[in-house]
Design a protein around this motif. Structure first.
Motif: not given
Length: 230
Positions: A67-91
């Protein structure tokens, strides 16, 4: 609650050892639709144990990068565990590791009008961390579609035909006859009908095959020991 297993009926040609098409309901088609909105990072993570692509090595290198090499305001999970931009319930929830929670956003304590996807971001106005969580609210459904039948992506009470290459169309007698002509089916005795239960393991295999093959249903299901002839 979204199902963790769905059923579909395969029609295969025993001599050609090929699935002609699957007769499927809403659940399976909803699952296929959900694959289209998976972020690339999520796909790589789901298939990391079975892929040797450069995307896989890129993912692992970022995962192992301090994490030392990442920008201080960036959580690596944004890259490694991204979420769908438009989740739909029931799928159907058939892929382990896909985040099912509502997408989260963050603002600063003074609410200067900025919004961030991580609680490590810094507000441009006050230079404070934007750590106050706010939740995304999806578009409100109309009363006519607010029932469980209005969840997911496609309409229920419809039978769908899913081809071996995952082409989806409404099921009809005409489309079935067309398929028989296309594959030059002359002896009905060469056809086998099988009931398939699609779970997490099959969902992952289907995702992998869909990225590299056009014989998806054949490669995933045709020789499964759990399949029974009816």
């Amino acid at each position: 609650m979204a199902p963790t297993q769905v059923e579909l009926k395969l029609l295969s040609h025993t001599k050609a050892r090929k699935v002609l098409f699957a007769e499927a309901g809403k659940d399976f088609v909803d699952f296929l639709c959900s694959l289209l909105i998976l972020p690339v990072g999520t796909v790589i993570r789901l298939l990391s144990k079975s892929t040797s692509s450069s995307f896989g090595t890129l993912y692992k290198s970022i995962e192992n990068l301090s994490q030392t090499y990442m920008q201080p305001n960036l959580d690596k999970d944004i890259l490694l565990k991204p979420q769908s931009s438009y989740p739909v319930s029931g799928a159907p929830f058939l892929l382990t590791g896909v985040e099912s929670a509502s997408k989260k956003f963050y603002i600063c304590s003074y609410n200067h009008g900025y919004i961030a996807e991580t609680d490590q971001a810094i507000c441009p106005s006050c230079d404070r961390k934007m750590s106050n969580e706010v939740r995304y609210v999806p578009p409100t459904r109309s009363n006519a579609s607010s029932s469980s039948s209005g969840e997911g992506y496609v309409k229920g009470a419809v039978t769908y035909m899913v081809m071996d290459d995952l082409t989806v169309k409404p099921m009809s007698t005409i489309s079935s006859i067309t398929m028989f002509h296309k594959f030059n089916i002359k002896d009905i005795g060469d056809l086998e009908e099988k009931i398939i239960n699609l779970g997490i393991a099959e969902g992952l295999k289907l995702l992998r095959e869909a990225l590299q093959s056009k014989d998806v249903l054949t490669n995933v299901f045709l020789d499964k020991n759990s399949v029974g002839k009816i």
